[in-house]
Design an enzyme around this catalytic site. Structure first.
Site, PDB file in Angstrom:
ATOM      1  N   ASP A  19       0.793  -1.234   0.000  1.00  0.00           N
ATOM      2  CA  ASP A  19       0.000   0.000   0.000  1.00  0.00           C
ATOM      3  C   ASP A  19       0.825   1.283   0.000  1.00  0.00           C
ATOM      4  OD1 ASP A  19      -2.500  -1.257  -0.043  1.00  0.00           O
ATOM      5  OD2 ASP A  19      -2.572  -1.422   2.139  1.00  0.00           O
ATOM      6  N   HIS A  79      -6.734  -4.215  -2.765  1.00  0.00           N
ATOM      7  CA  HIS A  79      -7.192  -3.554  -1.534  1.00  0.00           C
ATOM      8  C   HIS A  79      -7.495  -2.111  -1.907  1.00  0.00           C
ATOM      9  CE1 HIS A  79      -7.577  -2.251   2.561  1.00  0.00           C
ATOM     10  NE2 HIS A  79      -6.380  -1.702   2.661  1.00  0.00           N
TER      11      HIS A  79
END
EC number: 1.1.1.86
Length: 332
Positions: A83, A108
């Protein structure tokens, strides 16, 4: 109730007719790339120069190219790097290689939910998120089964984004088990909350507090470790298999009675109020901003927290006790 989709609802030929770039080759990356390839999809893996994963991907029969080249070749780009670096990778290697009609996929929703990645209007933005680690996704696929997936569409530029996302999910085995339709916002906020309040933050704080309570009262650390950490796996496995009901059916009546009368004294209304504060900080972007600032600022506090916990009596006790457990390595 959740909307569920299965093999019959997904058209594999859609993803088979596209060129897919999987960016990253970690836990999820390897599972996606290999399973898509085995489903007849044209796949290439995009890795940065010097990546240690390159040799492994090539050994497993995949074509590996630089990220920018992968993005330029493909019309479906799945970003599966960590991320905190997704925005950097996107800006440097992907953004300028996107064409109208392309699809940008994520495992995600964090970077889309909080605006760290801002795709152009002409591309589809989708998410396919298996609810299991990559090695399980791959193993289930190879065994003819699948891991349930979450699928979401944030931007439907072509009018076919959801069908494409379902097709992709089918390519990694997700529709064999079942796919749940969600949104980037729901997936991101619930995922972060679960990690922080329950699965990681909540559980570790509870285990440490229980261990400290016993050792501070004079009980041996080894006994406290068994009661507060080691046996947690037995309970979680039962809950995993059959929910709270199977867990309570399997434990003693004494333990079950203690569950009913003591649990609410530990997790109180005050605790739940704090959980609501945690959720609010996730929803308003406070957590995401603080985490990105910490990451890009050099991870000073992160490493301090990590060091403190590694030196905790719970950890040092556990390292010694696990030497007595020959089966632990076998299960790992």
């Amino acid at each position: 109730m959740a909307e569920l989709f299965y093999d019959a609802d997904a058209d594999l030929s859609i993803i088979q007719g596209r060129k897919v770039a999987v960016i990253g080759y970690g836990s999820q990356g390897h599972a996606h790339a290999l399973s898509l390839r085995d489903s007849g999809v044209d796949v290439r893996v995009g890795l940065h120069e010097g990546s240690k994963s390159k040799a492994k991907a090539e050994e497993q029969g995949l074509r590996v190219v630089p990220v920018a080249e992968a993005a330029a070749e493909a019309d479906v780009i799945m970003i599966l790097v960590p991320d905190p670096i997704q925005a950097e990778v996107y800006e440097k290697d992907i953004k300028d290689n996107l064409k109208d009609g392309d699809a940008l996929f994520f495992g995600h929703g964090l970077n889309i939910r909080y605006g760290f990645v801002k795709p152009p209007a002409g591309v589809d933005v989708c998410m396919v998120a298996p609810k299991g680690p990559g090695h399980l996704v791959r193993r289930q696929y190879e065994e003819g089964r699948g891991v349930p997936c979450l699928v979401a569409v944030e931007q439907d530029a072509t009018g076919n984004a959801f069908a494409l996302a379902l097709s992709y999910a089918k390519g990694i085995g997700g529709t064999r088990a079942g796919v749940i339709r969600t949104t980037f916002t729901e997936e991101t906020e619930t995922d972060l909350f679960g990690e922080q309040a329950v699965l990681a933050g909540g559980v570790t704080a509870l285990v440490k507090a229980g261990f400290e309570t016993l050792t501070e009262a004079g009980y041996q650390p080894e006994i406290a470790y068994f009661e507060c950490l080691h046996e947690l796996k037995l309970i979680v496995d039962l809950m995993y298999e059959g929910g709270l009901e199977k867990m309570r059916w399997s434990i003693s009546e004494t333990a079950e009675w203690g569950d009913y009368v003591t649990g609410p004294r530990i997790i109180t209304d005050v605790t739940k109020a704090e959980m609501r504060k945690v959720l609010a900080e996730i929803q308003d972007g406070t957590f995401a901003k603080n985490w990105m600032d910490e990451y890009h600022g050099g991870l000073k506090k992160y490493n301090e927290y990590k060091k403190q916990d590694s030196e905790h009596l719970l950890e040092t006790t556990g390292k010694e006790l696990r030497k007595l457990m020959s089966w632990v390595d076998e299960e790992a």
